[in-house]
Design a protein around this motif. Sequence first.
Motif, PDB file in Angstrom:
ATOM      1  N   GLU A  81       0.800  -1.227   0.000  1.00 36.25           N
ATOM      2  CA  GLU A  81       0.000   0.000   0.000  1.00 36.25           C
ATOM      3  C   GLU A  81       0.833   1.276   0.000  1.00 36.25           C
ATOM      4  OE1 GLU A  81      -2.540  -0.368   3.393  1.00 36.25           O
ATOM      5  OE2 GLU A  81      -3.507  -2.203   2.658  1.00 36.25           O
ATOM      6  N   GLU A  82       1.982   1.261   0.672  1.00 34.37           N
ATOM      7  CA  GLU A  82       2.733   2.494   0.861  1.00 34.37           C
ATOM      8  C   GLU A  82       4.062   2.561   0.098  1.00 34.37           C
ATOM      9  OE1 GLU A  82       1.303   4.858   2.419  1.00 34.37           O
ATOM     10  OE2 GLU A  82      -0.345   3.726   3.301  1.00 34.37           O
ATOM     11  N   VAL A  83       4.703   1.425  -0.109  1.00 33.05           N
ATOM     12  CA  VAL A  83       6.062   1.442  -0.666  1.00 33.05           C
ATOM     13  C   VAL A  83       6.075   1.231  -2.174  1.00 33.05           C
ATOM     14  CG1 VAL A  83       8.373   0.446  -0.519  1.00 33.05           C
ATOM     15  CG2 VAL A  83       6.970   0.625   1.547  1.00 33.05           C
ATOM     16  N   GLU A  84       5.329   0.253  -2.671  1.00 30.29           N
ATOM     17  CA  GLU A  84       5.336  -0.006  -4.115  1.00 30.29           C
ATOM     18  C   GLU A  84       4.970   1.227  -4.942  1.00 30.29           C
ATOM     19  OE1 GLU A  84       4.193  -3.639  -6.045  1.00 30.29           O
ATOM     20  OE2 GLU A  84       3.856  -4.618  -4.105  1.00 30.29           O
ATOM     21  N   PRO A  85       4.004   2.051  -4.523  1.00 26.76           N
ATOM     22  CA  PRO A  85       3.667   3.222  -5.348  1.00 26.76           C
ATOM     23  C   PRO A  85       4.805   4.229  -5.505  1.00 26.76           C
ATOM     24  CG  PRO A  85       1.880   2.724  -3.811  1.00 26.76           C
ATOM     25  CD  PRO A  85       3.049   1.870  -3.406  1.00 26.76           C
ATOM     26  N   LEU A  86       5.806   4.201  -4.625  1.00 29.18           N
ATOM     27  CA  LEU A  86       6.869   5.201  -4.676  1.00 29.18           C
ATOM     28  C   LEU A  86       7.639   5.161  -5.993  1.00 29.18           C
ATOM     29  CD1 LEU A  86       8.369   4.853  -1.072  1.00 29.18           C
ATOM     30  CD2 LEU A  86       6.890   6.688  -1.916  1.00 29.18           C
ATOM     31  N   GLU A  87       7.817   3.982  -6.574  1.00 29.46           N
ATOM     32  CA  GLU A  87       8.632   3.875  -7.784  1.00 29.46           C
ATOM     33  C   GLU A  87       7.992   4.552  -8.985  1.00 29.46           C
ATOM     34  OE1 GLU A  87       8.022  -0.647  -9.223  1.00 29.46           O
ATOM     35  OE2 GLU A  87       8.464  -0.388  -7.091  1.00 29.46           O
ATOM     36  N   HIS A  88       6.699   4.898  -8.850  1.00 25.32           N
ATOM     37  CA  HIS A  88       6.015   5.576  -9.956  1.00 25.32           C
ATOM     38  C   HIS A  88       6.114   7.104  -9.852  1.00 25.32           C
ATOM     39  CE1 HIS A  88       4.434   1.758 -11.234  1.00 25.32           C
ATOM     40  NE2 HIS A  88       3.908   1.542 -10.037  1.00 25.32           N
ATOM     41  N   VAL A  89       6.590   7.608  -8.728  1.00 23.10           N
ATOM     42  CA  VAL A  89       6.650   9.068  -8.552  1.00 23.10           C
ATOM     43  C   VAL A  89       8.037   9.567  -8.161  1.00 23.10           C
ATOM     44  CG1 VAL A  89       4.211   9.305  -7.981  1.00 23.10           C
ATOM     45  CG2 VAL A  89       5.845   8.865  -6.154  1.00 23.10           C
ATOM     46  N   LEU A  90       8.964   8.670  -7.829  1.00 25.13           N
ATOM     47  CA  LEU A  90      10.318   9.064  -7.452  1.00 25.13           C
ATOM     48  C   LEU A  90      11.326   8.489  -8.438  1.00 25.13           C
ATOM     49  CD1 LEU A  90      10.235   8.589  -3.550  1.00 25.13           C
ATOM     50  CD2 LEU A  90      10.007  10.722  -4.843  1.00 25.13           C
ATOM     51  N   GLY A  91      12.558   8.980  -8.360  1.00 25.09           N
ATOM     52  CA  GLY A  91      13.624   8.478  -9.213  1.00 25.09           C
ATOM     53  C   GLY A  91      14.378   7.354  -8.536  1.00 25.09           C
ATOM     54  N   SER A  92      15.666   7.561  -8.297  1.00 28.10           N
ATOM     55  CA  SER A  92      16.492   6.521  -7.687  1.00 28.10           C
ATOM     56  C   SER A  92      16.260   6.444  -6.185  1.00 28.10           C
ATOM     57  CB  SER A  92      17.975   6.813  -7.934  1.00 28.10           C
ATOM     58  OG  SER A  92      18.792   5.943  -7.164  1.00 28.10           O
ATOM     59  N   PRO A  93      16.164   5.232  -5.633  1.00 29.44           N
ATOM     60  CA  PRO A  93      16.041   5.090  -4.179  1.00 29.44           C
ATOM     61  C   PRO A  93      17.251   5.636  -3.420  1.00 29.44           C
ATOM     62  CG  PRO A  93      15.399   3.058  -5.279  1.00 29.44           C
ATOM     63  CD  PRO A  93      16.017   3.944  -6.330  1.00 29.44           C
ATOM     64  N   HIS A 126      11.042  -1.605  -5.432  1.00 26.87           N
ATOM     65  CA  HIS A 126      12.377  -1.031  -5.561  1.00 26.87           C
ATOM     66  C   HIS A 126      12.775  -0.206  -4.341  1.00 26.87           C
ATOM     67  CE1 HIS A 126      12.884  -2.463  -9.566  1.00 26.87           C
ATOM     68  NE2 HIS A 126      11.931  -1.718 -10.098  1.00 26.87           N
ATOM     69  N   PHE A 127      11.808   0.474  -3.719  1.00 23.57           N
ATOM     70  CA  PHE A 127      12.136   1.350  -2.596  1.00 23.57           C
ATOM     71  C   PHE A 127      12.083   0.639  -1.245  1.00 23.57           C
ATOM     72  CE2 PHE A 127      11.780   4.685  -5.658  1.00 23.57           C
ATOM     73  CZ  PHE A 127      12.467   5.763  -5.127  1.00 23.57           C
ATOM     74  N   ALA A 128      11.631  -0.608  -1.224  1.00 21.48           N
ATOM     75  CA  ALA A 128      11.475  -1.287   0.064  1.00 21.48           C
ATOM     76  C   ALA A 128      12.786  -1.435   0.840  1.00 21.48           C
ATOM     77  CB  ALA A 128      10.806  -2.648  -0.140  1.00 21.48           C
ATOM     78  N   PRO A 129      13.900  -1.846   0.203  1.00 24.86           N
ATOM     79  CA  PRO A 129      15.129  -1.973   0.989  1.00 24.86           C
ATOM     80  C   PRO A 129      15.535  -0.676   1.694  1.00 24.86           C
ATOM     81  CG  PRO A 129      15.376  -3.155  -1.061  1.00 24.86           C
ATOM     82  CD  PRO A 129      14.083  -2.381  -1.161  1.00 24.86           C
TER      83      PRO A 129
END
Length: 424
Positions: free
Chosen positions: A24-36, A90-93
């Motif tokens: 719900e919270e982490v997976e959507p980040l890769e669609h609005v941010l660049g590199s982790p 991608h942003f989970a780690p």
Amino acid sequence: MSWDFETDPEFQTQLDWVERFVDEEVEPLEHVLGSPWDIHDPRFVTLVRPLQEQVKARKLWACHLAPHQGGQGYGQMKLALLNEILGRAHFAPIVFGCQAPDTGNSEILSHYGSAAQKKKYLEPLLANRIVSCFAMTEPQGGADPKVFKTRAVQDGGDWVITGEKWFASNARYAEFFIVMVVTDPDAPPYQQMSMFIVPKDAPGLTIMRNVGLADEPVPTHGYLKFDGVRVPASDMLGQPGEAFAVAQTRLGGGRIHHAMRTIGQAKKAFDQLCERALSRTTQGELLADKQMVQEKIADSWCQLEQFRLLVLRTAWRIDKYQDYMRVRKDISAVKALMPKVLHDIAERALHIHGSLGASLEMPYTDQLVLSYHMGLADGPTEVHKVTVARQVLRDYQACTELFPAYHRPRAKAAAEAKYRHLLG
């Protein structure tokens, strides 16, 4: 003999929360941010930092660390179950404080860093106030250290580094680099090199260009040039010639963390494959009703479950023996299988999605490229297969007779002799 495939209820509660949180919270980040690793991007600060605080409040931050480093001291079994969820995003780690190469570099600093280095580099690294780079491979020889050319020559109390490094992990955003260089070219091959800390702003250090992978929104891996980069002798990690021992330290549990997260990526592709099969029709029939599609689903499920069980068994053996050399065969087997599992499942998902699957609007081409990269990272697949074979053969002995004991005529003669007194 006891055997149990269940997770203890308390930790399962944590895993259930992690699964919902990542979805719900982490997976959507890769669609609005660049590199982790672009941690100073204002959007990263706005969106990611609050999530990291939630993770810390659940005591799930940097779970790979020992308690004295601020972690929970989880064994590899728990980390395996956790990381297969984190592998989906991608942003989970970085949200959970366990991103590479910072995890391995923190292990190096923990074991070999001075008190001052730990204060300057390790503490902010563990807190994700900075990110780091590991620079080992070189353009002319890939990961084969016996052909490395980057040299460090001692000059008084300093070492002066000259040479090039290729595909230096996340160099673009790193505050410091941990670099393997040749310090004694006349020593035996595995005693020629030493490890140094190099700050990003060291005079003479240049990122000639940034190189990316297909699954990365921003190229982050550096092609580096060291042109007389001067570092103090105190920034050598370990003793001269100990680079291999230092590098082994950074592997630790990270030896199979890539595999744990690969399970998450492969499971994500598998879930999408199944949903697509139930959603689309062709020639008047659901894809799911076509036997060749059913074969793809069955093959994918079997392949994924077999791999997952091997990873979990390897994690269990690491926890049980606390000796990586004793589990070397298992770890190499995991690494050898990992690229093919992701490749095959991603390829099937791509195929069932048709032209959409081959397009940039879906992740499968990225996953295919990532699968090839996994066959190179931490050593080529071929090297791991050689290791497995050599380790397996240590448990066997050569036959000194002309025909082996399992040769049917010889085995028959032995059986007749064994039972002659009973059969007459």
